[in-house]
Each structure stands twice: as structure tokens, then as C-alpha cells.
Scaffold this motif. Structure first.
Motif: not given
Length: 55
Positions: A5, A10, A21, A25, A28-29
Motif C-alpha cells: 500500500l 491507498d 483506506l 484503493y 481497486k480491491r
């Protein structure tokens, strides 16, 4: 395998020193964890806030 990260991209640390977070991020997860993350790109945070107002 865990991904590295990047602070500022992120996540960031809030005034209490907790890691927060970012929406980038979380997007993107690729999935919602349903923990009402502050920057949830899936709208779960707003759903929880709306339910709290109803009570």
C-alpha cells in the motif's frame, strides 16, 4: 500475495492516528467489505448513515 500500500494514494492516517483506506484503493480491491468504510465507493457507508438517521 499481499500488495504493498502507498500512503497518500491507498490510505492516510486520520487525526486519531487510524489508517483510513481511500476510495481509490477500495475500488481497486474490487469488492465491498460491508464495514461502512469512510470512503466506500460502493455506497455502503451512505446506506448505513441513512439507516442510523431513521432510528
Amino acid at each position: 500475495m499481499a500488495q504493498k500500500l502507498t500512503e497518500g494514494e491507498d490510505f492516510y492516517f486520520n487525526q486519531q492516528g487510524l489508517m483510513v483506506l481511500t476510495a481509490k484503493y477500495l475500488q481497486k480491491r474490487g469488492y465491498c467489505c460491508k464495514n461502512a468504510c469512510k470512503h466506500c465507493p460502493y455506497g455502503f457507508h451512505e446506506q448505513v448513515a441513512a439507516k442510523r438517521k431513521e432510528v
